[in-house]
Design a protein around this motif. Structure first.
Motif, PDB file in Angstrom:
ATOM      1  N   ASP A 171      -0.249  -0.346   9.556  1.00  0.00           N
ATOM      2  CA  ASP A 171      -1.071   0.804   8.622  1.00  0.00           C
ATOM      3  C   ASP A 171      -2.002   1.505   9.787  1.00  0.00           C
ATOM      4  N   GLY A 172      -1.641   2.885   9.745  1.00  0.00           N
ATOM      5  CA  GLY A 172      -2.009   3.697  10.767  1.00  0.00           C
ATOM      6  C   GLY A 172      -1.182   4.837  10.946  1.00  0.00           C
ATOM      7  N   PRO A 173      -1.483   5.472  12.064  1.00  0.00           N
ATOM      8  CA  PRO A 173      -0.673   6.641  12.199  1.00  0.00           C
ATOM      9  C   PRO A 173       0.802   6.346  12.793  1.00  0.00           C
ATOM     10  N   HIS A 174       1.724   7.009  12.218  1.00  0.00           N
ATOM     11  CA  HIS A 174       2.978   6.644  12.397  1.00  0.00           C
ATOM     12  C   HIS A 174       3.594   6.806  14.030  1.00  0.00           C
ATOM     13  N   THR A 175       2.662   7.904  14.556  1.00  0.00           N
ATOM     14  CA  THR A 175       3.155   8.296  16.151  1.00  0.00           C
ATOM     15  C   THR A 175       3.125   6.896  16.895  1.00  0.00           C
ATOM     16  N   LYS A 186       0.876  -1.214  -0.012  1.00  0.00           N
ATOM     17  CA  LYS A 186       0.006  -0.086   0.068  1.00  0.00           C
ATOM     18  C   LYS A 186       0.910   1.240  -0.042  1.00  0.00           C
ATOM     19  N   ARG A 187       1.826   1.258   0.818  1.00  0.00           N
ATOM     20  CA  ARG A 187       2.733   2.479   1.012  1.00  0.00           C
ATOM     21  C   ARG A 187       3.718   2.538  -0.365  1.00  0.00           C
ATOM     22  N   VAL A 188       4.312   1.599  -0.894  1.00  0.00           N
ATOM     23  CA  VAL A 188       5.294   1.709  -1.709  1.00  0.00           C
ATOM     24  C   VAL A 188       4.554   2.222  -3.344  1.00  0.00           C
ATOM     25  N   GLN A 189       3.376   2.019  -3.597  1.00  0.00           N
ATOM     26  CA  GLN A 189       2.403   2.465  -4.729  1.00  0.00           C
ATOM     27  C   GLN A 189       2.428   3.989  -4.508  1.00  0.00           C
ATOM     28  N   LYS A 190       2.533   4.580  -3.461  1.00  0.00           N
ATOM     29  CA  LYS A 190       2.499   5.939  -3.390  1.00  0.00           C
ATOM     30  C   LYS A 190       3.713   6.648  -4.242  1.00  0.00           C
TER      31      LYS A 190
END
Length: 190
Positions: free
Chosen positions: A170-174, A128-132
């Motif tokens: 997946d969610g807030p990096h915090t 999901k992240r690398v597709q950005k």
């Protein structure tokens, strides 16, 4: 009335073992190393370095251009040189490239100068992240999701050698930053 000299000296709390070491984030592309690293550095009041950014500055080229013009082997040599330099700086937070920790010499340097934290994310989160971003040269070698799957399977055994393992969900990096801070407080040198 007692004077200041009569009161016990204010003792500074003992430093936690991690406070004198760089914190190096390792893991596959998309694990959140750069974003989490920036936020972690902010929380700790430390400088932040991203090895990929430092490589681009040193080469005067983007990572994609380095791969295209010089190949992965040259990129890895440059990456190793940049990491050697960064690891000798005073304690900071360091986001490493996904393949950096695979190099035996670099891994030994990290053990000597840093606490390594593997940001362990599952395949779906990574995908999901690398597709950005389409600037990841390793994913341009065929079916991108299959390449990512293969890289994860190949690299997990090496990443698992890190000092600490923190799930990057997946969610807030915090949430990931807080999990790292909690793990660091209990870290003890080997």
């Amino acid at each position: 009335m007692p004077s200041d000299s009569d009161s016990p000296a204010q003792e500074k709390p003992a430093a936690l073992p991690f406070e004198s070491r760089t914190i190096a984030l390792v893991g596959l592309m998309g694990a959140g190393k750069s974003t989490v690293g920036r936020r972690l550095a902010e929380k700790l009041g430390r400088p932040f370095f991203d090895s990929d950014t430092e490589i681009e500055k040193a080469a005067g080229l983007s990572i994609s251009d380095i791969f295209a013009l010089h190949g992965e082997a040259d990129f890895r040599r440059g990456e190793q040189q940049v990491l050697k330099r960064l690891l000798t700086l005073p304690p900071h937070v360091l986001a490493t490239g996904g393949g950096a920790y695979l190099n035996d010499e670099t891994r030994a340097l990290m053990r000597e100068h840093a606490i390594t934290v593997w940001l362990n994310a599952d395949l779906e989160t990574l995908w999901k992240r690398v597709q950005k971003r389409d600037s990841r040269p390793l994913l341009k070698r065929g079916n991108a999701k299959q390449v990512l799957t293969d890289l994860l399977a190949e690299r997990e055994p090496v990443y698992s050698q890190a000092d600490l393992v923190v799930r990057s969900k997946d969610g807030p990096h915090t949430n990931t930053v807080n999990a790292i801070l909690k793990a660091l407080k209990t870290w003890k040198p080997k």
